[in-house]
Design a protein around this motif. Structure first.
Motif, PDB file in Angstrom:
ATOM      1  N   TYR A 172      46.616  29.767  31.840  1.00 18.65           N
ATOM      2  CA  TYR A 172      46.108  31.012  32.415  1.00 18.65           C
ATOM      3  C   TYR A 172      44.754  30.781  33.071  1.00 18.65           C
ATOM      4  O   TYR A 172      44.509  31.244  34.185  1.00 18.65           O
ATOM      5  N   TYR A 173      43.865  30.052  32.417  1.00 21.25           N
ATOM      6  CA  TYR A 173      42.542  29.755  32.961  1.00 21.25           C
ATOM      7  C   TYR A 173      42.666  28.997  34.279  1.00 21.25           C
ATOM      8  O   TYR A 173      41.993  29.318  35.260  1.00 21.25           O
ATOM      9  N   GLN A 174      43.556  28.010  34.295  1.00 25.94           N
ATOM     10  CA  GLN A 174      43.739  27.240  35.521  1.00 25.94           C
ATOM     11  C   GLN A 174      44.275  28.113  36.650  1.00 25.94           C
ATOM     12  O   GLN A 174      43.849  27.965  37.801  1.00 25.94           O
ATOM     13  N   SER A 175      45.182  29.015  36.349  1.00 26.26           N
ATOM     14  CA  SER A 175      45.712  29.924  37.365  1.00 26.26           C
ATOM     15  C   SER A 175      44.634  30.868  37.864  1.00 26.26           C
ATOM     16  O   SER A 175      44.548  31.164  39.054  1.00 26.26           O
ATOM     17  N   LYS A 176      43.825  31.337  36.929  1.00 32.01           N
ATOM     18  CA  LYS A 176      42.791  32.314  37.277  1.00 32.01           C
ATOM     19  C   LYS A 176      41.693  31.717  38.136  1.00 32.01           C
ATOM     20  O   LYS A 176      41.216  32.346  39.075  1.00 32.01           O
ATOM     21  N   TRP A 177      41.277  30.483  37.833  1.00 33.33           N
ATOM     22  CA  TRP A 177      40.127  29.888  38.521  1.00 33.33           C
ATOM     23  C   TRP A 177      40.492  28.712  39.428  1.00 33.33           C
ATOM     24  O   TRP A 177      39.626  28.112  40.040  1.00 33.33           O
ATOM     25  N   GLY A 178      41.761  28.364  39.537  1.00 31.22           N
ATOM     26  CA  GLY A 178      42.183  27.317  40.453  1.00 31.22           C
ATOM     27  C   GLY A 178      41.926  25.913  39.955  1.00 31.22           C
ATOM     28  O   GLY A 178      41.922  24.974  40.749  1.00 31.22           O
ATOM     29  N   GLY A 179      41.713  25.742  38.681  1.00 36.15           N
ATOM     30  CA  GLY A 179      41.496  24.413  38.129  1.00 36.15           C
ATOM     31  C   GLY A 179      41.055  24.485  36.683  1.00 36.15           C
ATOM     32  O   GLY A 179      40.747  25.552  36.168  1.00 36.15           O
ATOM     33  N   ALA A 180      40.999  23.320  36.070  1.00 34.86           N
ATOM     34  CA  ALA A 180      40.567  23.238  34.672  1.00 34.86           C
ATOM     35  C   ALA A 180      39.060  23.456  34.573  1.00 34.86           C
ATOM     36  O   ALA A 180      38.348  23.473  35.589  1.00 34.86           O
ATOM     37  N   LEU A 181      38.580  23.606  33.373  1.00 33.56           N
ATOM     38  CA  LEU A 181      37.158  23.812  33.121  1.00 33.56           C
ATOM     39  C   LEU A 181      36.345  22.698  33.780  1.00 33.56           C
ATOM     40  O   LEU A 181      36.614  21.524  33.575  1.00 33.56           O
ATOM     41  N   GLY A 182      35.392  23.088  34.623  1.00 36.43           N
ATOM     42  CA  GLY A 182      34.567  22.135  35.344  1.00 36.43           C
ATOM     43  C   GLY A 182      35.166  21.696  36.673  1.00 36.43           C
ATOM     44  O   GLY A 182      34.517  21.003  37.444  1.00 36.43           O
ATOM     45  N   PRO A 227      38.262  35.654  40.540  1.00 36.45           N
ATOM     46  CA  PRO A 227      39.473  35.471  39.734  1.00 36.45           C
ATOM     47  C   PRO A 227      40.738  35.487  40.595  1.00 36.45           C
ATOM     48  O   PRO A 227      40.911  36.366  41.441  1.00 36.45           O
ATOM     49  N   PHE A 228      41.576  34.501  40.424  1.00 35.17           N
ATOM     50  CA  PHE A 228      42.833  34.335  41.148  1.00 35.17           C
ATOM     51  C   PHE A 228      42.630  34.232  42.655  1.00 35.17           C
ATOM     52  O   PHE A 228      43.569  34.313  43.414  1.00 35.17           O
ATOM     53  N   ASN A 229      41.378  34.079  43.077  1.00 33.26           N
ATOM     54  CA  ASN A 229      40.998  34.010  44.484  1.00 33.26           C
ATOM     55  C   ASN A 229      41.448  35.257  45.244  1.00 33.26           C
ATOM     56  O   ASN A 229      41.725  35.211  46.429  1.00 33.26           O
ATOM     57  N   LEU A 230      41.553  36.377  44.539  1.00 34.37           N
ATOM     58  CA  LEU A 230      42.057  37.607  45.140  1.00 34.37           C
ATOM     59  C   LEU A 230      41.114  38.789  45.043  1.00 34.37           C
ATOM     60  O   LEU A 230      41.142  39.660  45.898  1.00 34.37           O
ATOM     61  N   PHE A 231      40.377  38.899  43.979  1.00 38.54           N
ATOM     62  CA  PHE A 231      39.661  40.126  43.691  1.00 38.54           C
ATOM     63  C   PHE A 231      38.373  40.211  44.457  1.00 38.54           C
ATOM     64  O   PHE A 231      37.728  39.195  44.706  1.00 38.54           O
ATOM     65  N   PRO A 232      37.916  41.365  44.825  1.00 39.84           N
ATOM     66  CA  PRO A 232      38.633  42.627  44.631  1.00 39.84           C
ATOM     67  C   PRO A 232      39.730  42.799  45.677  1.00 39.84           C
ATOM     68  O   PRO A 232      39.536  42.456  46.837  1.00 39.84           O
ATOM     69  N   LEU A 233      40.853  43.297  45.231  1.00 35.66           N
ATOM     70  CA  LEU A 233      41.940  43.555  46.164  1.00 35.66           C
ATOM     71  C   LEU A 233      41.534  44.614  47.180  1.00 35.66           C
ATOM     72  O   LEU A 233      41.800  44.492  48.358  1.00 35.66           O
ATOM     73  N   ARG A 234      40.915  45.642  46.680  1.00 36.43           N
ATOM     74  CA  ARG A 234      40.356  46.679  47.541  1.00 36.43           C
ATOM     75  C   ARG A 234      38.967  46.980  47.011  1.00 36.43           C
ATOM     76  O   ARG A 234      38.822  47.582  45.955  1.00 36.43           O
ATOM     77  N   PRO A 235      37.916  46.565  47.715  1.00 34.00           N
ATOM     78  CA  PRO A 235      36.560  46.820  47.239  1.00 34.00           C
ATOM     79  C   PRO A 235      36.315  48.300  47.027  1.00 34.00           C
ATOM     80  O   PRO A 235      36.980  49.158  47.619  1.00 34.00           O
ATOM     81  N   ALA A 236      35.328  48.620  46.213  1.00 32.17           N
ATOM     82  CA  ALA A 236      35.031  50.015  45.879  1.00 32.17           C
ATOM     83  C   ALA A 236      34.684  50.831  47.120  1.00 32.17           C
ATOM     84  O   ALA A 236      34.958  52.023  47.165  1.00 32.17           O
ATOM     85  N   HIS A 237      34.125  50.210  48.154  1.00 33.70           N
ATOM     86  CA  HIS A 237      33.736  50.980  49.336  1.00 33.70           C
ATOM     87  C   HIS A 237      34.939  51.525  50.097  1.00 33.70           C
ATOM     88  O   HIS A 237      34.795  52.340  50.995  1.00 33.70           O
TER      89      HIS A 237
END
Length: 55
Positions: A20-30, A37-47
């Motif tokens: 899950y960590y690798q999926s979320k950040w695109g690689g292992a620790l370091g 996160p997931f190279n996606l957020f924010p999907l729709r910024p608050a503005h």
């Protein structure tokens, strides 16, 4: 001799959390490559709410 339930839990869950960590950040620790996160957020910024109407 019974196995330790805590050790069993760790042996099962740690690999899942690691994947899950690798999926979320695109690689292992370091070795992360995403700055969001997931190279996606924010999907729709608050503005996006400014001047937007819910329909």
């Amino acid at each position: 001799m019974k196995s330790d339930p805590y050790q069993t839990h760790i042996q099962v869950t740690f690999p899942l959390y690691h994947l899950y960590y690798q999926s979320k950040w695109g690689g292992a620790l370091g070795q992360e490559i995403f700055d969001k996160p997931f190279n996606l957020f924010p999907l729709r910024p608050a503005h996006y709410l400014e001047g937007d109407t819910l329909s």
